[in-house]
Design a protein around this motif. Structure first.
Motif, PDB file in Angstrom:
ATOM      1  N   SER A  93       0.826  -1.203   0.000  1.00 48.01           N
ATOM      2  CA  SER A  93       0.000   0.000   0.000  1.00 48.01           C
ATOM      3  C   SER A  93       0.864   1.258   0.000  1.00 48.01           C
ATOM      4  O   SER A  93       2.056   1.222   0.342  1.00 48.01           O
ATOM      5  CB  SER A  93      -0.892  -0.010   1.253  1.00 48.01           C
ATOM      6  OG  SER A  93      -1.566   1.208   1.431  1.00 48.01           O
ATOM      7  N   GLY A 144      -5.147  -0.902  -0.700  1.00 44.88           N
ATOM      8  CA  GLY A 144      -4.264  -1.646  -1.589  1.00 44.88           C
ATOM      9  C   GLY A 144      -4.487  -1.309  -3.052  1.00 44.88           C
ATOM     10  O   GLY A 144      -5.498  -0.691  -3.413  1.00 44.88           O
ATOM     11  N   GLY A 171      -2.476  -3.827   2.763  1.00 40.42           N
ATOM     12  CA  GLY A 171      -3.220  -4.009   1.520  1.00 40.42           C
ATOM     13  C   GLY A 171      -4.651  -4.456   1.711  1.00 40.42           C
ATOM     14  O   GLY A 171      -5.469  -4.333   0.794  1.00 40.42           O
TER      15      GLY A 171
END
Length: 244
Positions: A86, A196, A192
């Motif tokens: 991320s 994400g 994530g």
């Protein structure tokens, strides 16, 4: 339907906040430039920027984080490796490990405002297309950062990965491990699940940040890579709550 609309609206509000908050740093950029771009001032501004983003996530999205294992962080500067899921961790590490030197790709220099701070702050910017030259630059600048008392953070996967993909390192991190001769702190993240590359919006929840037992120097490159991948993968999977 309401359960889907509300998180999307909250996520959109955060995106607006991120743009406005980043825009507010344009005058800060100008002041720092006029003052000769002092490194301490740039680091302080970067941390304030990061704190504002994390505060926006908490208040607007309901996304927070929890740390485990901070006692594993070495007292000496070290190499930090983390899985990359991320944008969150590229911001959060400015707070989690103050004054860390982050290995980042030069493509980030295309982002307005942020690019100026990246150029002037203690980041290690590499051009992945330049091959061995990029690796040499990464090693040299990492050695310099460690010599100045700063830890070095690298995302060995090279780019953000969906949570469904297993952890696999790109070439180069094993050379960094061998050349630096420092303990390596693995950090496992499940960011994530909430923010994400394969998520249409940011979700409420708590990101897990797990600091694992350091890997000591002295292993061969393949041994180090295999051990680090397995440690991060096992911890990542053990912290998989269901995202909201």
């Amino acid at each position: 339907m309401k359960n889907l609309i509300v998180p999307r609206v909250r996520s959109t509000l955060f995106d607006l906040w991120l743009a406005v908050w980043t825009g507010l740093f344009v005058p800060v950029l100008a002041v720092l430039w006029l003052c000769g771009s002092p490194e301490r001032g740039i680091r302080l501004a970067s941390r304030i920027w990061a704190r504002g983003i994390l505060a926006g996530l908490r208040l607007l999205v309901g996304l927070t984080y929890a740390e485990q294992g901070r006692h594993f962080i070495p007292d000496e500067p070290c190499l930090i490796i983390a899985n990359h899921q991320s944008t969150w961790e590229t911001v959060a590490f400015l707070i989690l490990i103050p004054d860390v030197a982050i290995v980042a790709k030069r493509e980030l220099l295309t982002i307005p405002v942020v690019s100026w701070f990246l150029r002037k702050s203690p980041m290690i910017l590499i051009d992945r297309e330049s091959g061995s030259k990029a690796i040499r630059k990464m090693v040299e600048e990492s050695q310099a950062a460690l010599g100045q008392g700063r830890s070095v953070l690298i995302f060995p996967e090279g780019t953000r990965k969906p949570v469904s993909e297993p952890i696999a390192f790109k070439r180069g991190v094993e050379l960094l491990y061998a050349k630096l001769g420092r303990p390596v702190l693995p950090v496992a993240l499940n960011s994530g699940l909430f923010w994400g590359p394969d998520r249409p919006y940011k979700r409420i929840g708590t990101i897990s940040v797990s600091y694992l037992r350091p890997i000591e120097p002295g292993l061969s490159g393949p041994e180090f890579t295999r051990m680090a991948e397995q440690l991060l993968e096992a911890e990542r999977r053990s912290s998989w709550p269901r995202a909201a």
